[in-house]
Design an enzyme around this catalytic site. Structure first.
Site, short mmCIF file in Angstrom:
data_model
loop_
_atom_site.label_atom_id
_atom_site.label_comp_id
_atom_site.label_asym_id
_atom_site.label_seq_id
_atom_site.Cartn_x
_atom_site.Cartn_y
_atom_site.Cartn_z
N LEU A 45 -5.69 36.75 85.89
CA LEU A 45 -4.70 37.81 85.96
C LEU A 45 -5.03 38.96 84.99
O LEU A 45 -5.18 38.73 83.80
CB LEU A 45 -3.33 37.21 85.61
CG LEU A 45 -2.15 37.92 86.22
CD1 LEU A 45 -2.20 37.83 87.74
CD2 LEU A 45 -0.89 37.24 85.73
N PRO A 46 -5.18 40.18 85.54
CA PRO A 46 -5.50 41.35 84.69
C PRO A 46 -4.30 41.84 83.91
O PRO A 46 -3.87 42.98 84.07
CB PRO A 46 -5.97 42.38 85.72
CG PRO A 46 -5.23 42.04 86.97
CD PRO A 46 -5.02 40.55 86.94
N CYS A 47 -3.74 40.99 83.07
CA CYS A 47 -2.53 41.37 82.32
C CYS A 47 -2.83 42.51 81.36
O CYS A 47 -1.93 43.14 80.83
CB CYS A 47 -1.96 40.17 81.60
SG CYS A 47 -3.17 38.92 81.22
N HIS A 48 -4.11 42.81 81.13
CA HIS A 48 -4.45 43.89 80.21
C HIS A 48 -4.14 45.25 80.82
O HIS A 48 -4.15 46.26 80.15
CB HIS A 48 -5.92 43.79 79.83
CG HIS A 48 -6.84 43.76 81.00
ND1 HIS A 48 -7.25 42.58 81.58
CD2 HIS A 48 -7.41 44.76 81.70
CE1 HIS A 48 -8.05 42.89 82.59
NE2 HIS A 48 -8.16 44.19 82.69
N ARG A 49 -3.85 45.27 82.13
CA ARG A 49 -3.52 46.54 82.80
C ARG A 49 -2.02 46.80 82.77
O ARG A 49 -1.55 47.77 83.35
CB ARG A 49 -4.00 46.50 84.25
CG ARG A 49 -5.52 46.52 84.35
CD ARG A 49 -5.96 46.54 85.81
NE ARG A 49 -7.40 46.26 85.87
CZ ARG A 49 -7.97 45.59 86.87
NH1 ARG A 49 -7.25 45.14 87.86
NH2 ARG A 49 -9.25 45.38 86.85
#
Length: 114
Positions: free
Chosen positions: A59-63
């Site tokens: 999951l690209p939670c950094h976005r």
DNA sequence: CAAGTGACTAGTG
DNA sequence: CCACTAGCCACTT
């Protein structure tokens, strides 16, 4: 239609975050509003926190940032990791821990309208 | 079941 | 944009 409410909320957040285009960012409020909860932007962040424990690399939670574009989540993600990942995707920073929302803001609803 | 906590947001000064 | 307050929802203890 309130067959489910809480448990699925997490998966809905995962779905939205997973659909964030590369080089784009969104806010907790936008996700919360898209999911229909509106005021519970905090719960969105909590869902991502759980996602790290369950499927961190998936999951690209950094976005996902707060309404000001600040990388508030880096605390749980990895202090230097979040910024590095965003810069690697072409995200512009207006400050050390702040991304340029004016240039990269992405609305979850865009996924449906188009 | 009640109280506390938190990767938030909007409003006010 | 900064500082403080209130509201919000889900999870933990």
């Amino acid at each position: 239609m309130s067959t489910q409410k809480n448990t699925d909320f997490f998966e809905r957040v995962y779905e939205v975050v997973a659909k964030i285009p590369l080089g784009k960012v969104t806010t907790y409020g936008a996700i919360a509003n898209f999911l229909g909860v509106g005021g519970s932007a905090r719960t969105v962040g909590w869902a991502l926190n759980s996602s790290i424990m369950t499927q961190q690399p998936t999951l690209p939670c950094h976005r996902v940032v707060n309404r000001l574009g600040q990388l508030t989540g880096k605390i749980h993600f990895g202090l230097g990791v979040m910024e590095h990942l965003l810069r690697a995707e072409g995200i512009q920073f207006t400050a050390d821990d702040t991304v340029d929302l004016n240039a990269h803001f992405w609305n979850p609803a865009d996924q449906l309208e188009k």
